[in-house]
Scaffold this active site. Structure first.
Site, PDB file in Angstrom:
ATOM      1  CD  GLN A  64      -3.262  -5.746  -4.151  1.00 18.14           C
ATOM      2  OE1 GLN A  64      -2.753  -6.377  -3.231  1.00 18.14           O
ATOM      3  NE2 GLN A  64      -3.888  -6.348  -5.149  1.00 18.14           N
TER       4      GLN A  64
ATOM      5  CG  ASP B 152       2.780   4.402   2.213  1.00 21.30           C
ATOM      6  OD1 ASP B 152       1.828   3.637   1.981  1.00 21.30           O
ATOM      7  OD2 ASP B 152       3.971   4.048   2.134  1.00 21.30           O
ATOM      8  CB  ILE B 153       7.266   4.353   4.708  1.00 17.28           C
ATOM      9  CG1 ILE B 153       8.640   4.590   5.325  1.00 17.28           C
ATOM     10  CG2 ILE B 153       7.360   3.560   3.411  1.00 17.28           C
ATOM     11  CD1 ILE B 153       9.232   3.360   5.998  1.00 17.28           C
TER      12      ILE B 153
ATOM     13  CG  ASP C  16       9.130   3.737   9.822  1.00 19.41           C
ATOM     14  OD1 ASP C  16       8.389   2.736   9.964  1.00 19.41           O
ATOM     15  OD2 ASP C  16      10.371   3.683   9.881  1.00 19.41           O
TER      16      ASP C  16
ATOM     17  CE1 TYR D 231       1.751 -10.740   4.930  1.00 22.74           C
ATOM     18  CE2 TYR D 231       0.815 -12.855   4.302  1.00 22.74           C
ATOM     19  CZ  TYR D 231       0.696 -11.488   4.435  1.00 22.74           C
ATOM     20  OH  TYR D 231      -0.473 -10.882   4.064  1.00 22.74           O
TER      21      TYR D 231
HETATM   22  N1  SER Z   1      -1.546 -11.958  -0.824  1.00 24.09           N
HETATM   23  C1  SER Z   1      -0.664 -12.251   0.269  1.00 24.09           C
HETATM   24  C2  SER Z   1       0.634 -12.773  -0.195  1.00 24.09           C
HETATM   25  O1  SER Z   1       0.656 -13.411  -1.224  1.00 24.09           O
HETATM   26  C3  SER Z   1      -1.306 -13.279   1.160  1.00 24.09           C
HETATM   27  O2  SER Z   1      -1.924 -12.653   2.210  1.00 24.09           O
HETATM   28  O3  SER Z   1       1.594 -12.608   0.479  1.00 24.09           O
END
Ligand code: SER
Length: 320
Positions: A12, A34-35, A52, A142
């Site tokens: 994105q 890109d992978i 990768d 994350y």
């Molecule tokens: N846009 C991301 C997510 O929703 C947040 O950094 O994971």
């Protein structure tokens, strides 16, 4: 001469950053990787290689072959997907960053960009106008990977002098390439559904406020940070960055001003808890003060531009 390598270039952010960097530095000076090879993507219009980001040897080869001196490392697994695959998410987000930082040291890379996120914040951080140095207690894999990654970036700056720069992006809204696996993705999906079906079922509750930003602002912020005078930058973890903030209900109302019959319903899922762990708005004092950051897109302008672009024949054929 600036010679750039981008990882995750078909994603994105990568798609639009590749276009912007090629415009600025010349197509031949920007290697997109890109992978997977993307279909019908502008990133393959210039230099493109499969990579990768976990493969340090291959990355090193491209750095040498293409005489790379700047890296934009964008490959990552986003919040919702990483909750499904925690170990894979951690490994991808963390080990690929360490590859980039270590190769930057070994190969003399001059400047590195790496995106962090509002997801570094969790319990105990202010919900309204969350400040740069609020406590970081992320509730997602994350977020943990971004929080740790920020410290690694700072470490490589302090210890080895690597000029690593980073932004804590809010949810990013764009139409050229769709996000995948994020918690903020509803704010993109909604426009495609609004145009195609005049209705949308949101996986977050109507009052869930989150920080967001239009992609044009995010790309401009990235370029401005990367061009900023090194001596002015005090933040070497990652800068808070603010665009707009709104709730699903406010976004629906904004769409309804242009598509009167648009209907929104709500069916919250596991992403609600992720969203609730994040701040609703961000204070980006340091970005404003140190490199003059100012967003240009408010909610109304985002809605107008997204509906116009998504309604265009080309985008519809491409995504729906
Ligand atoms: N846009 C991301 C997510 O929703 C947040 O950094 O994971």
């Amino acid at each position: 001469m600036t010679r750039i390598l981008i990882t995750g270039a078909a994603g994105q952010i990568g798609t639009e950053l590749t276009i912007a960097l090629r415009k600025k530095y010349g197509a031949k000076n920007v290697l997109a990787t890109d992978i997977k090879e993307p279909k019908d993507s502008p990133v393959t219009d210039g230099a493109f290689e499969l990579l990768d980001a976990l493969d340090a040897k291959q990355m090193c080869k491209y750095i040498r072959d293409y005489k790379i001196n700047h890296i934009y490392h964008l490959s990552a697994m986003l919040s919702a997907t990483a909750e499904q695959y925690p170990r894979k998410g951690w490994d991808l987000n963390m080990l690929s960053l360490l590859n980039v930082l270590e190769l930057s040291r070994e190969e003399g890379i001059k400047r590195v960009f790496w995106p962090s996120s509002i997801a570094v914040f969790g319990k105990g951080a202010k919900k309204v106008k969350c400040e740069q140095y609020e406590v970081q207690k992320p509730a997602t894999v994350y977020g943990i990977s971004k929080s740790a990654g920020e410290l690694w970036c700072n470490y490589y700056f302090e210890k080895y002098g690597i000029d690593v720069r980073s932004l804590r992006y809010p949810g990013l809204i764009s139409y050229k390439t769709l996000p995948g696996g994020g918690t903020t993705d509803y704010a993109v999906d909604i426009f495609f559904k609004a145009v195609a079906e005049r209705k949308y079922t949101c996986y977050l509750k109507e009052g869930t406020r989150l920080p967001m930003m239009y992609m044009d602002d995010a790309i401009r912020a990235t370029l401005e940070l990367m061009e900023a005078n090194k001596n002015k930058l005090s933040v070497r973890t990652s800068y808070n960055l603010s665009g707009v903030d709104f709730t699903p209900a406010a976004l629906a109302a904004s769409i309804r001003e242009r598509i009167g019959e648009f209907e929104m319903s709500y069916a919250p899922d596991f992403r609600q808890a992720i969203a609730e762990s994040w701040p609703g708005s961000i204070d980006d004092y340091y970005a404003q003060k140190e490199w003059n950051w100012k967003p240009k897109y408010n909610l109304e302008r985002i809605t107008k531009e997204m509906l116009t672009e998504v309604s265009s024949q080309r985008v519809n054929e491409y995504y729906l």
